[in-house]
Design an enzyme around this catalytic site. Structure first.
Site, PDB file in Angstrom:
ATOM      1  N   ASP A  67      -6.948   6.945  -5.141  1.00 11.84           N
ATOM      2  CA  ASP A  67      -6.461   5.784  -5.757  1.00 11.84           C
ATOM      3  C   ASP A  67      -6.780   5.676  -7.221  1.00 11.84           C
ATOM      4  O   ASP A  67      -7.161   6.312  -7.843  1.00 11.84           O
ATOM      5  CB  ASP A  67      -6.648   4.612  -4.874  1.00 11.84           C
ATOM      6  CG  ASP A  67      -8.225   4.342  -5.201  1.00 11.84           C
ATOM      7  OD1 ASP A  67      -8.932   4.549  -6.054  1.00 11.84           O
ATOM      8  OD2 ASP A  67      -8.631   3.205  -4.505  1.00 11.84           O
TER       9      ASP A  67
ATOM     10  N   GLU B 196       0.756  -1.336  -0.030  1.00 10.49           N
ATOM     11  CA  GLU B 196      -0.018   0.144   0.063  1.00 10.49           C
ATOM     12  C   GLU B 196       0.767   1.244  -0.099  1.00 10.49           C
ATOM     13  O   GLU B 196       0.457   2.383  -0.690  1.00 10.49           O
ATOM     14  CB  GLU B 196      -0.816   0.041   0.967  1.00 10.49           C
ATOM     15  CG  GLU B 196      -1.960  -1.223   1.221  1.00 10.49           C
ATOM     16  CD  GLU B 196      -3.068  -1.020   0.125  1.00 10.49           C
ATOM     17  OE1 GLU B 196      -3.155   0.148  -0.475  1.00 10.49           O
ATOM     18  OE2 GLU B 196      -3.828  -1.784  -0.069  1.00 10.49           O
TER      19      GLU B 196
END
Length: 149
Positions: free
Chosen positions: A29, A20
């Site tokens: 994202d 991540e």
């Protein structure tokens, strides 16, 4: 000298943090979802910020939560490596997707290798194949398979 295996939690924390990455300011994202810290999305808005310590605590809480979701859905005993791989996967796709998956059906019917081999199928986000997910799923698959005797 005896080497002790790391627990699934330590393995999963390391894996998720690595996949991540840490961002202390909210960002979108690859599919446009506001995200902060180590891929956290719940209630995040662009403009939000967090400290590194807040992000580490959030990561720990979320990995434990997703690990429990895995444990509650699985009916076979898992190695530390399998638990960590499926926790990382579930952290990324969500518990509901894990619970509906062919992967879980295979795992619960004790097709452990078949379940691990389902991981590389999960490389799309909003219909787009993402290179980062390809790498992540292959690493999760290798971790998963390493825990099968």
């Amino acid at each position: 000298m005896i080497q002790h295996k790391k627990t699934w939690l330590a393995i999963a924390l390391t894996a998720v943090a690595g996949f991540e990455g840490l961002r202390t300011e909210a960002y979108k994202d690859p599919v446009g979802i506001p995200t902060i810290c180590f891929g956290y999305t719940a209630g995040v808005e662009i403009g939000d910020t967090a400290t590194v310590d807040e992000c580490k605590q959030l990561l720990t809480d979320e990995v434990i939560s997703h690990g429990l979701a895995v444990s509650n859905a699985v009916t076979v005993d898992l190695s530390h490596e399998e638990q960590a791989a499926y926790t990382s996967f579930t952290y990324n796709v969500g518990a509901a997707a894990f619970q509906r998956s062919t992967l879980l059906r295979k795992l619960n019917s004790d097709d452990r290798v078949g379940a691990c081999n389902e991981l590389p199928r999960w490389v799309y986000a909003s219909g787009v194949k993402l290179p980062g997910l390809v790498k992540r799923r292959e690493a999760e698959r290798e971790l998963c398979l390493s825990g099968i005797q």
